[in-house]
Write a protein that holds these residues in place. Structure first.
Motif, short mmCIF file in Angstrom:
data_model
loop_
_atom_site.label_atom_id
_atom_site.label_comp_id
_atom_site.label_asym_id
_atom_site.label_seq_id
_atom_site.Cartn_x
_atom_site.Cartn_y
_atom_site.Cartn_z
N PRO A 52 0.83 -1.31 -0.04
CA PRO A 52 -0.14 0.14 -0.10
C PRO A 52 0.97 1.21 -0.06
O PRO A 52 0.48 2.27 -0.61
CB PRO A 52 -0.75 -0.20 1.35
CG PRO A 52 -0.88 -1.44 1.51
CD PRO A 52 0.18 -2.24 0.98
N ILE A 53 2.15 1.16 0.75
CA ILE A 53 2.81 2.47 0.76
C ILE A 53 3.43 2.67 -0.84
O ILE A 53 3.51 4.09 -1.21
CB ILE A 53 3.99 2.34 1.89
CG1 ILE A 53 3.36 2.22 3.07
CG2 ILE A 53 5.12 3.33 1.68
CD1 ILE A 53 4.19 2.20 4.24
N VAL A 54 3.99 1.62 -1.41
CA VAL A 54 4.46 1.85 -2.82
C VAL A 54 3.25 2.41 -3.68
O VAL A 54 3.19 3.30 -4.55
CB VAL A 54 4.95 0.49 -3.27
CG1 VAL A 54 5.38 0.66 -4.92
CG2 VAL A 54 6.03 0.02 -2.55
N MET A 55 1.86 1.87 -3.50
CA MET A 55 0.81 2.36 -4.25
C MET A 55 0.63 3.76 -4.13
O MET A 55 0.23 4.31 -5.19
CB MET A 55 -0.28 1.18 -4.01
CG MET A 55 -1.45 1.81 -4.90
SD MET A 55 -2.93 0.81 -4.39
CE MET A 55 -3.49 1.07 -2.93
N LEU A 56 0.49 4.00 -2.80
CA LEU A 56 0.22 5.41 -2.55
C LEU A 56 1.45 6.68 -3.05
O LEU A 56 0.89 7.51 -3.65
CB LEU A 56 -0.10 5.62 -0.79
CG LEU A 56 -1.37 4.98 -0.54
CD1 LEU A 56 -1.37 5.10 0.93
CD2 LEU A 56 -2.26 5.79 -0.87
N THR A 57 2.65 6.26 -2.92
CA THR A 57 3.65 6.83 -3.49
C THR A 57 3.57 7.06 -4.94
O THR A 57 3.64 8.20 -5.12
CB THR A 57 5.11 6.16 -2.84
OG1 THR A 57 4.97 6.11 -1.46
CG2 THR A 57 6.09 7.20 -3.31
N VAL A 58 3.62 6.05 -5.52
CA VAL A 58 3.52 6.16 -7.21
C VAL A 58 2.41 6.82 -7.40
O VAL A 58 2.28 7.60 -8.35
CB VAL A 58 3.73 4.57 -7.64
CG1 VAL A 58 3.45 4.69 -9.29
CG2 VAL A 58 5.16 4.14 -7.41
N GLY A 59 1.20 6.35 -6.94
CA GLY A 59 -0.15 6.94 -7.40
C GLY A 59 -0.10 8.51 -7.14
O GLY A 59 -0.52 9.29 -7.81
N TYR A 61 2.92 10.60 -6.80
CA TYR A 61 3.49 11.05 -7.80
C TYR A 61 3.00 11.15 -8.97
O TYR A 61 3.15 12.39 -9.80
CB TYR A 61 4.64 10.22 -7.80
CG TYR A 61 5.79 10.62 -8.71
CD1 TYR A 61 6.91 11.58 -8.68
CD2 TYR A 61 5.71 10.03 -10.11
CE1 TYR A 61 7.56 11.99 -9.63
CE2 TYR A 61 6.64 10.26 -11.15
CZ TYR A 61 7.51 11.19 -10.69
OH TYR A 61 8.60 11.60 -11.91
N THR A 62 2.15 10.20 -9.49
CA THR A 62 1.77 10.43 -11.10
C THR A 62 0.36 11.44 -10.88
O THR A 62 0.49 12.06 -11.94
CB THR A 62 1.22 8.77 -11.27
OG1 THR A 62 2.17 8.12 -11.18
CG2 THR A 62 0.67 8.91 -12.67
N ALA A 63 -0.21 11.31 -10.05
CA ALA A 63 -1.39 12.35 -9.94
C ALA A 63 -0.92 13.67 -9.83
O ALA A 63 -1.30 14.68 -10.59
CB ALA A 63 -2.37 12.05 -8.75
N TYR A 64 0.10 13.99 -9.25
CA TYR A 64 0.60 15.55 -9.21
C TYR A 64 1.11 15.81 -10.32
O TYR A 64 0.73 16.99 -10.65
CB TYR A 64 1.84 15.57 -8.13
CG TYR A 64 2.30 16.80 -7.97
CD1 TYR A 64 1.83 17.65 -7.11
CD2 TYR A 64 3.60 16.89 -8.59
CE1 TYR A 64 2.47 18.99 -7.15
CE2 TYR A 64 4.37 18.16 -8.59
CZ TYR A 64 3.71 19.31 -7.97
OH TYR A 64 4.22 20.38 -7.78
N TYR A 65 2.02 15.00 -11.04
CA TYR A 65 2.52 15.54 -12.22
C TYR A 65 1.47 15.38 -13.41
O TYR A 65 1.79 16.12 -14.44
CB TYR A 65 3.80 14.52 -12.58
CG TYR A 65 5.08 15.15 -11.95
CD1 TYR A 65 5.61 16.25 -12.26
CD2 TYR A 65 5.54 14.45 -10.82
CE1 TYR A 65 6.78 16.93 -11.58
CE2 TYR A 65 6.77 14.88 -10.16
CZ TYR A 65 7.32 16.04 -10.35
OH TYR A 65 8.03 16.74 -9.79
N LEU A 66 0.74 14.51 -13.44
CA LEU A 66 -0.76 14.60 -14.11
C LEU A 66 -1.22 16.05 -14.29
O LEU A 66 -1.58 16.58 -15.30
CB LEU A 66 -1.69 13.59 -14.21
CG LEU A 66 -1.36 12.22 -14.80
CD1 LEU A 66 -2.13 11.04 -14.13
CD2 LEU A 66 -0.95 12.07 -16.31
N ILE A 67 -1.50 16.47 -12.98
CA ILE A 67 -2.13 17.68 -12.88
C ILE A 67 -1.26 18.80 -13.25
O ILE A 67 -1.82 19.57 -14.01
CB ILE A 67 -2.55 18.06 -11.43
CG1 ILE A 67 -3.82 16.98 -11.18
CG2 ILE A 67 -3.09 19.27 -11.09
CD1 ILE A 67 -4.00 16.94 -9.65
#
Length: 84
Positions: free
Chosen positions: A4-11, A13-19
């Motif tokens: 879950p920590i990896v999922m939240l970290t990558v998710g 990171y990805t959401a931030y840069y997508l925005i």
């Protein structure tokens, strides 16, 4: 399975840069693998290049990294073709 920590970290990171990539404001990342937001803007303008959302290495490896001197268009692929 993914931790879950990896999922939240990558998710996150990805959401931030997508925005950030869709703000229309030029922003440069502190991470060396993350291209500036202009990289993604070029993908929308020249839709035959810059497919790697967060890592431009893949575009470099597969010949889809935007070349400034190359002309792009609806009927002209900008991959490894000729340069005008």
């Amino acid at each position: 399975p993914i931790h879950p920590i990896v999922m939240l970290t990558v998710g996150g990171y990805t959401a931030y840069y997508l925005i950030e990539d869709h703000t229309g404001i030029k922003v440069t990342s502190c991470f060396p693998w993350q291209p500036s937001s202009m990289y993604h803007d070029d993908h929308h303008r020249y839709f035959h290049c810059n497919f790697g959302q967060h890592v431009l290495w893949f575009d470099w490896m597969f010949g889809t990294l935007r070349t400034v001197k190359r002309k792009y268009g609806e009927n002209r692929f900008g991959g490894k073709g000729g340069v005008d």
